[in-house]
Design an enzyme around this catalytic site. Structure first.
Site, PDB file in Angstrom:
ATOM      1  N   CYS A  72       2.068   0.686  -8.786  1.00 55.35           N
ATOM      2  CA  CYS A  72       3.242   1.188  -8.064  1.00 55.35           C
ATOM      3  C   CYS A  72       4.428   1.362  -9.011  1.00 55.35           C
ATOM      4  O   CYS A  72       5.262   2.231  -8.810  1.00 55.35           O
ATOM      5  CB  CYS A  72       3.593   0.250  -6.927  1.00 55.35           C
ATOM      6  SG  CYS A  72       3.878  -1.438  -7.475  1.00 55.35           S
TER       7      CYS A  72
ATOM      8  N   GLU B 122       5.546  -3.463   1.014  1.00 56.27           N
ATOM      9  CA  GLU B 122       5.727  -3.070  -0.405  1.00 56.27           C
ATOM     10  C   GLU B 122       4.996  -1.752  -0.560  1.00 56.27           C
ATOM     11  O   GLU B 122       3.763  -1.715  -0.534  1.00 56.27           O
ATOM     12  CB  GLU B 122       5.102  -4.126  -1.334  1.00 56.27           C
ATOM     13  CG  GLU B 122       5.749  -5.487  -1.288  1.00 56.27           C
ATOM     14  CD  GLU B 122       7.130  -5.506  -1.903  1.00 56.27           C
ATOM     15  OE1 GLU B 122       7.456  -4.607  -2.684  1.00 56.27           O
ATOM     16  OE2 GLU B 122       7.900  -6.424  -1.572  1.00 56.27           O
TER      17      GLU B 122
ATOM     18  N   GLU C 289       2.536   6.171   3.473  1.00 58.47           N
ATOM     19  CA  GLU C 289       1.923   6.751   4.668  1.00 58.47           C
ATOM     20  C   GLU C 289       1.336   5.652   5.570  1.00 58.47           C
ATOM     21  O   GLU C 289       1.619   5.600   6.769  1.00 58.47           O
ATOM     22  CB  GLU C 289       0.807   7.689   4.174  1.00 58.47           C
ATOM     23  CG  GLU C 289       0.329   8.667   5.170  1.00 58.47           C
ATOM     24  CD  GLU C 289      -0.931   9.372   4.652  1.00 58.47           C
ATOM     25  OE1 GLU C 289      -1.518   8.960   3.634  1.00 58.47           O
ATOM     26  OE2 GLU C 289      -1.318  10.327   5.327  1.00 58.47           O
TER      27      GLU C 289
ATOM     28  N   GLY D 228       2.058   2.465   5.391  1.00 60.10           N
ATOM     29  CA  GLY D 228       3.165   1.585   5.780  1.00 60.10           C
ATOM     30  C   GLY D 228       3.838   2.077   7.054  1.00 60.10           C
ATOM     31  O   GLY D 228       4.158   1.292   7.958  1.00 60.10           O
TER      32      GLY D 228
ATOM     33  N   GLY E 243       0.839  -1.204   0.000  1.00 61.06           N
ATOM     34  CA  GLY E 243       0.000   0.000   0.000  1.00 61.06           C
ATOM     35  C   GLY E 243       0.865   1.242   0.000  1.00 61.06           C
ATOM     36  O   GLY E 243       2.032   1.202  -0.397  1.00 61.06           O
TER      37      GLY E 243
HETATM   38  P1  NAD Z   1      -3.465   2.338   1.302  1.00 61.81           P
HETATM   39  O1  NAD Z   1      -2.174   2.438   2.030  1.00 61.81           O
HETATM   40  O2  NAD Z   1      -4.426   3.448   1.456  1.00 61.81           O
HETATM   41  O3  NAD Z   1      -4.263   1.028   1.720  1.00 61.81           O
HETATM   42  C1  NAD Z   1      -3.695  -0.264   1.620  1.00 61.81           C
HETATM   43  C2  NAD Z   1      -4.384  -1.198   2.607  1.00 61.81           C
HETATM   44  O4  NAD Z   1      -4.106  -0.744   3.928  1.00 61.81           O
HETATM   45  C3  NAD Z   1      -5.909  -1.221   2.479  1.00 61.81           C
HETATM   46  O5  NAD Z   1      -6.379  -2.525   2.730  1.00 61.81           O
HETATM   47  C4  NAD Z   1      -6.341  -0.266   3.589  1.00 61.81           C
HETATM   48  O6  NAD Z   1      -7.656  -0.496   4.041  1.00 61.81           O
HETATM   49  C5  NAD Z   1      -5.316  -0.563   4.664  1.00 61.81           C
HETATM   50  N1  NAD Z   1      -5.103   0.526   5.624  1.00 61.81           N
HETATM   51  C6  NAD Z   1      -5.352   1.851   5.454  1.00 61.81           C
HETATM   52  N2  NAD Z   1      -5.020   2.527   6.569  1.00 61.81           N
HETATM   53  C7  NAD Z   1      -4.551   1.626   7.453  1.00 61.81           C
HETATM   54  C8  NAD Z   1      -4.021   1.715   8.775  1.00 61.81           C
HETATM   55  N3  NAD Z   1      -3.944   2.890   9.419  1.00 61.81           N
HETATM   56  N4  NAD Z   1      -3.589   0.585   9.379  1.00 61.81           N
HETATM   57  C9  NAD Z   1      -3.645  -0.608   8.744  1.00 61.81           C
HETATM   58  N5  NAD Z   1      -4.150  -0.759   7.508  1.00 61.81           N
HETATM   59  C10 NAD Z   1      -4.588   0.339   6.852  1.00 61.81           C
HETATM   60  O7  NAD Z   1      -3.071   2.087  -0.227  1.00 61.81           O
HETATM   61  P2  NAD Z   1      -4.051   2.062  -1.486  1.00 61.81           P
HETATM   62  O8  NAD Z   1      -4.489   3.466  -1.743  1.00 61.81           O
HETATM   63  O9  NAD Z   1      -5.038   0.975  -1.298  1.00 61.81           O
HETATM   64  O10 NAD Z   1      -3.038   1.555  -2.643  1.00 61.81           O
HETATM   65  C11 NAD Z   1      -2.216   2.410  -3.353  1.00 61.81           C
HETATM   66  C12 NAD Z   1      -0.797   2.391  -2.802  1.00 61.81           C
HETATM   67  O11 NAD Z   1      -0.278   1.064  -2.828  1.00 61.81           O
HETATM   68  C13 NAD Z   1       0.153   3.196  -3.658  1.00 61.81           C
HETATM   69  O12 NAD Z   1       0.981   3.969  -2.826  1.00 61.81           O
HETATM   70  C14 NAD Z   1       0.979   2.142  -4.389  1.00 61.81           C
HETATM   71  O13 NAD Z   1       2.244   2.554  -4.816  1.00 61.81           O
HETATM   72  C15 NAD Z   1       1.047   1.072  -3.367  1.00 61.81           C
HETATM   73  N6  NAD Z   1       1.375  -0.222  -4.005  1.00 61.81           N
HETATM   74  C16 NAD Z   1       2.654  -0.712  -3.882  1.00 61.81           C
HETATM   75  C17 NAD Z   1       3.018  -1.914  -4.500  1.00 61.81           C
HETATM   76  C18 NAD Z   1       4.408  -2.470  -4.377  1.00 61.81           C
HETATM   77  O14 NAD Z   1       4.600  -3.630  -4.729  1.00 61.81           O
HETATM   78  N7  NAD Z   1       5.392  -1.732  -3.924  1.00 61.81           N
HETATM   79  C19 NAD Z   1       2.061  -2.623  -5.242  1.00 61.81           C
HETATM   80  C20 NAD Z   1       0.769  -2.086  -5.342  1.00 61.81           C
HETATM   81  C21 NAD Z   1       0.438  -0.887  -4.713  1.00 61.81           C
END
Ligand code: NAD
Length: 483
Positions: free
Chosen positions: A281, A247, A228, A230, A225
């Site tokens: 990503c 990731e 922020e 992470g 995700g």
């Molecule tokens: P996000 O961080 O908003 O959410 C990801 C997951 O985390 C969701 O299931 C969400 O509900 C959960 N989440 C949100 N806040 C949380 C918290 N405080 N505690 C625990 N869990 C929480 O990301 P997104 O908007 O769903 O996805 C887009 C992001 O993912 C982009 O930054 C993208 O670059 C990244 N991404 C990275 C890779 C990689 O392999 N490096 C692959 C795909 C996506």
């Protein structure tokens, strides 16, 4: 419209709160389902179930767990069309690619199945009177917290190694795109695994995600995700010193050198930029083009972008569908406004469609910015939308490497040249986990995927990625003791 349940402890159940929340089709803004609004009490139930299942699942012979992984691979292939249609419905993935993307992840289970069976330990030649040996053991309960950009695939790449190696799993799919995860649970139910081996909880990150990240009964969080989130997970998981695999995002530099095959590079990079409406990503984040080929590259990139068919993701002809949600569309539009305010120039696109049926969906037309500078927000932050950002022209290798590395991210980079020795010098200097040299995205379970700097911790895929889901134990045996 259907009402769904969560899969916890081998049972289909509603949220403890009794509440549900709506999810929408991003192509037309219509509500398509009500999902259980999971919370802390549901996380407690899932953790309890997963902890009970762990001693049973982890003690199965590896051959048996590998057979389960092979069955999951078959289920994915057999049901790829239906699973892909769900990604089309709640995420807006074009049908052209949806089923193949899901079916492609069957290989991850096969690869994990084979390799888990040959994951050998070592002996250490410490002393003639002592045997010291190392063995890999499953970690325990693993929370898989995943993003919406590839709703099912992001789960599958984690589930394959985690489950096959003997961990029990709690899947927390993205709240807005959870339907495919629930369908997956329905398919996995047929395997009759010990109850609690795999659980799926729907609900927001701020409650379900945070409860998992801080729960004493969760041994590892595997997260994909934003940076922020992470960082929040790292802080929460630190309370119980959990194993973490992160990731995160990228702002990936594309460098077009003057000796590149401009035609191939322009077409490949336009396809990569606008695939999944830029919600990847590994999407190109910043284009650095040598001054000698800048005009030619921009012209060809623009021509390739103009050919893309934007529209209903359910139509076989569509290349690019909508953004995932109204909220995310507003975020991307905020970046477009910021680019204009800071002085970048628009070559094409960026508008909202005004005619039906696209008018009601969350579309942003493919857009190209030029004249971006290092300090602009559009050059520093991940836009995660169909917006290409061309930086000012360059004419010095050293300078462009410095600019490419001037980022908090370090996920991947694309370098286009016909001179492989020069390309490899660039590859050595750019601080990212993956470099594509005159080549575009190739992913495979045998190849590691990782980020430098704030793009992540640990590897996905490959033998390195498999080992992320194991603890390494050292055992000493005194060979001098006799009964
Ligand atoms: P996000 O961080 O908003 O959410 C990801 C997951 O985390 C969701 O299931 C969400 O509900 C959960 N989440 C949100 N806040 C949380 C918290 N405080 N505690 C625990 N869990 C929480 O990301 P997104 O908007 O769903 O996805 C887009 C992001 O993912 C982009 O930054 C993208 O670059 C990244 N991404 C990275 C890779 C990689 O392999 N490096 C692959 C795909 C996506």
């Amino acid at each position: 419209m259907s009402e769904y349940k969560m899969w916890i402890g081998g049972k289909w159940i509603g949220a403890e709160s009794g509440k549900t929340y709506p999810v929408f089709n991003p192509a037309n803004g219509m509500e398509i389902a009500q999902l259980p609004l999971g919370g802390k009490a549901d996380v407690d139930k899932a953790v309890d179930a997963a902890r009970k299942a762990f001693p049973i699942w982890s003690k199965k012979p590896q051959s048996e767990r590998s057979q389960v992984a092979m069955k999951i691979a078959s289920l994915l292939r057999e049901n790829a069309k239906e699973l892909g249609m769900i990604d089309t419905l709640d995420h807006g993935t074009p049908v052209k690619t949806a089923a193949a993307t899901v079916a492609g992840k069957a290989v991850n289970f096969e690869w994990a199945a084979y390799n888990a069976r040959s994951l050998m330990g070592h002996t250490v030649p410490q002393s003639p009177n002592e045997l010291a040996y190392l063995q890999h053991e499953p970690i325990g309960v693993v929370a898989l917290i995943t993003p919406w950009n590839f709703p099912l695939s992001m789960i599958l790449v984690k589930l394959a190694p985690a489950l096959t190696l003997g961990n029990t799993c709690i899947i927390k799919p993205p709240s807005i795109d959870s339907l495919a995860a629930l369908k997956l649970a329905e398919l996995l139910e047929k395997l009759e695994l010990p109850p609690g081996t795999i659980n799926v909880i729907t609900g927001p990150g701020s409650t379900v995600g945070e409860s998992l990240a801080s729960h004493r009964g969760v041994d590892m969080v595997s997260f994909t995700g934003s940076c922020e989130t992470g960082k929040q997970i790292m802080a929460l998981a630190s309370q119980t010193v959990k194993r973490l695999h992160l990731e995160l995002g990228g702002k990936n530099p594309v460098i077009i050198l003057e000796d590149a095959d401009i035609n191939t590079a322009a077409n490949a990079m336009a396809a990569r930029q606008f695939s999944n409406a830029g919600q990847i990503c590994a999407c190109p984040g910043r284009f650095y083009v040598h001054e000698k080929v800048y005009d030619e590259f921009l012209e060809k990139f623009t021509a390739a972008t103009q050919k893309l068919v934007v529209g209903d993701p359910g139509d076989e002809k569509t290349d690019m569908g909508p953004l995932v949600s109204a909220e995310h569309r507003d975020r991307v539009e905020g970046y477009i406004r910021s680019g204009l305010d800071e002085g970048a120039k628009i070559v094409m696109g960026g508008q909202k469609p005004t005619a039906l049926p696209m008018k009601n969906g969350y579309f942003v037309m493919p857009m190209i910015f030029t004249n971006a500078t290092q300090k602009m927000k559009i050059a520093r932050e991940e836009i995660f939308g169909p917006v290409a950002v061309f930086m000012e022209k360059f004419n010095s290798d050293a300078k462009v490497i410095e600019m490419a590395n001037d980022s908090t991210f370090g996920l991947c980079s694309y370098i286009w040249t016909r001179d492989m020795a020069r390309g490899m010098r660039f590859a050595n200097e750019i601080a990212v986990g993956t470099v594509w040299l005159s080549n575009a995205l190739t992913l495979a379970p045998e190849l590691p995927w990782t980020g430098y700097k704030e793009s992540g911790i640990g590897e996905e895929n490959s033998l390195y990625g498999l080992l992320e889901y194991t603890n390494l134990k050292r055992v000493h045996v005194d060979l001098t003791l006799t009964k």
